[in-house]
Design an enzyme around this catalytic site. Sequence first.
Site, PDB file in Angstrom:
ATOM      1  N   ASP A  24      26.265  56.319  -8.001  1.00  0.00           N
ATOM      2  CA  ASP A  24      25.027  55.636  -8.405  1.00  0.00           C
ATOM      3  C   ASP A  24      25.375  54.383  -9.224  1.00  0.00           C
ATOM      4  OD1 ASP A  24      24.093  57.607 -11.372  1.00  0.00           O
ATOM      5  OD2 ASP A  24      26.059  57.118 -10.543  1.00  0.00           O
ATOM      6  N   ASP A  30      30.849  53.838 -12.081  1.00  0.00           N
ATOM      7  CA  ASP A  30      31.041  54.103 -10.650  1.00  0.00           C
ATOM      8  C   ASP A  30      31.791  52.935 -10.006  1.00  0.00           C
ATOM      9  OD1 ASP A  30      28.203  55.062 -11.587  1.00  0.00           O
ATOM     10  OD2 ASP A  30      28.692  56.388  -9.917  1.00  0.00           O
ATOM     11  N   ASN A  71      21.609  56.541 -12.012  1.00  0.00           N
ATOM     12  CA  ASN A  71      21.500  55.498 -13.051  1.00  0.00           C
ATOM     13  C   ASN A  71      20.285  54.611 -12.848  1.00  0.00           C
ATOM     14  OD1 ASN A  71      23.827  56.035 -14.610  1.00  0.00           O
ATOM     15  ND2 ASN A  71      25.102  55.158 -12.991  1.00  0.00           N
ATOM     16  N   THR A  96      30.263  60.658  -8.038  1.00  0.00           N
ATOM     17  CA  THR A  96      30.267  60.200  -9.431  1.00  0.00           C
ATOM     18  C   THR A  96      28.847  59.951  -9.948  1.00  0.00           C
ATOM     19  OG1 THR A  96      30.569  57.904  -8.689  1.00  0.00           O
ATOM     20  CG2 THR A  96      32.557  59.163  -9.256  1.00  0.00           C
ATOM     21  N   PHE A 111      24.276  63.782 -17.893  1.00  0.00           N
ATOM     22  CA  PHE A 111      23.268  63.114 -17.066  1.00  0.00           C
ATOM     23  C   PHE A 111      23.347  63.507 -15.582  1.00  0.00           C
ATOM     24  CE2 PHE A 111      20.260  59.842 -16.091  1.00  0.00           C
ATOM     25  CZ  PHE A 111      20.660  59.284 -14.879  1.00  0.00           C
ATOM     26  N   ASN A 112      24.520  63.424 -14.969  1.00  0.00           N
ATOM     27  CA  ASN A 112      24.620  63.663 -13.527  1.00  0.00           C
ATOM     28  C   ASN A 112      24.132  65.052 -13.141  1.00  0.00           C
ATOM     29  OD1 ASN A 112      25.648  61.136 -13.015  1.00  0.00           O
ATOM     30  ND2 ASN A 112      27.791  61.795 -12.966  1.00  0.00           N
ATOM     31  N   HIS A 151      33.639  57.057 -17.504  1.00  0.00           N
ATOM     32  CA  HIS A 151      33.542  58.441 -17.023  1.00  0.00           C
ATOM     33  C   HIS A 151      34.042  58.602 -15.577  1.00  0.00           C
ATOM     34  CE1 HIS A 151      30.853  59.289 -20.473  1.00  0.00           C
ATOM     35  NE2 HIS A 151      30.176  58.207 -20.148  1.00  0.00           N
ATOM     36  N   ASP A 152      33.438  57.826 -14.680  1.00  0.00           N
ATOM     37  CA  ASP A 152      33.619  58.088 -13.243  1.00  0.00           C
ATOM     38  C   ASP A 152      35.034  57.856 -12.750  1.00  0.00           C
ATOM     39  OD1 ASP A 152      30.313  56.782 -12.534  1.00  0.00           O
ATOM     40  OD2 ASP A 152      30.961  58.795 -13.098  1.00  0.00           O
TER      41      ASP A 152
HETATM   42  O1  RIB Z   1      27.097  60.955 -17.849  1.00  0.00           O
HETATM   43  C1  RIB Z   1      27.861  59.943 -17.265  1.00  0.00           C
HETATM   44  C2  RIB Z   1      27.500  59.771 -15.828  1.00  0.00           C
HETATM   45  O2  RIB Z   1      26.151  59.361 -15.708  1.00  0.00           O
HETATM   46  C3  RIB Z   1      28.316  58.666 -15.124  1.00  0.00           C
HETATM   47  O3  RIB Z   1      28.501  59.018 -13.787  1.00  0.00           O
HETATM   48  C4  RIB Z   1      27.425  57.461 -15.221  1.00  0.00           C
HETATM   49  O4  RIB Z   1      27.648  56.541 -14.149  1.00  0.00           O
HETATM   50  C5  RIB Z   1      26.072  58.099 -15.063  1.00  0.00           C
HETATM   51  O5  RIB Z   1      25.845  58.289 -13.679  1.00  0.00           O
HETATM   52 CA    CA Z   2      27.841  57.492 -12.042  1.00  0.00          CA
END
Ligand code: RIB
Ligand code: CA
Length: 314
Positions: free
Chosen positions: A12, A17, A41, A125, A166-167, A239-240
């Site tokens: 996203d 990403d 996102n 991701t 979040f994901n 993160h990704d």
């Molecule tokens: O929590 C972090 C994740 O949420 C990452 O993948 C960021 O791109 C958002 O999608």
């Molecule tokens: Ca992401």
Amino acid sequence: MNPKIPIILDGDPGHDDAIAWMLAKASPQLEIRACTSVCGNQTIEKTSYNARRVMTLLGIDAPFAMGRSNPLVGQPMVAPTVHGESGLDGPALPEPKIEPQPISAVELIARTLTESTEPVTLVPTGPLTNIGALLLLYPELKRKIAGISLMGGGVAHGNWTPAAEFNILVDPEAADVVFKSGLPITMAGLDVTNKALVFPEDFERIRALNNPVAAVVAEWLDFFYGFHRSLGYPGAPVHDAVAVAALVRPEILTIKEYYVQIETKGEFCRGATVADHWGFTGKAPNARVILGINREGFIDLLAEAAAWYGREEA
Ligand code: RIB
Ligand code: CA
């Protein structure tokens, strides 16, 4: 040289990403077979447009297809405070040269798996909507999935609610399907990704590489750090990119196997990735959970990848 690992990127974009996709494209160990977008996102329209622009910038020559406009259950959540209204605010990007396939993301993933002579690794991701839907619609294709290296969750805490990352929070039902699939899962959750910090001096190291992609990556980091600096982070948690690093440089990571369940109900804990640290469930582990990272090694990996775009073969 070992045979390349065929992968499908599902994300996203999203600054992290995009950096993960930059790393994947520059990694000689990987072969990108397809890219797909997911709502996370930002809306599916925005993450799809961003994905196609990122693929154009990076020169990713692979088919692309758009994901669903909603999670399996419930409504989309977006994160403009983190990634901006566009979902990828900051540097100007080229207009897409890649048109979406006239099929859905799930159908493109299914087609790619079917046509592959060997099992393919999925690298989601963003929310796991496409992957969960794929497993529900095409369970027979599990034999063509080598494994799933995902960014999501966290066995200690969340980042969107106290309990949920979040994901996973966007689509807990999809995540539940994935974690119950029996497929080999490597989970790059907040336990490691909050340690995958890129400091401002690292932005300058990448900017100094002086090629067009490195310049954009540095600007993505500049923007992405803005939100995190306001929270007191000393750097940008990319993160990704850890989900890709797990495939190309696992030696910089510390990993432990846990049985992980996804909370799909709960007033306070929906979207939590609940790891059985002490074996209370008696269930065998279903995920390799990444807990630690050699930060300097991670920065070196990102810098090497960004430098690759300045070479002839890029
Ligand atoms: O929590 C972090 C994740 O949420 C990452 O993948 C960021 O791109 C958002 O999608
Ligand atoms: Ca992401």
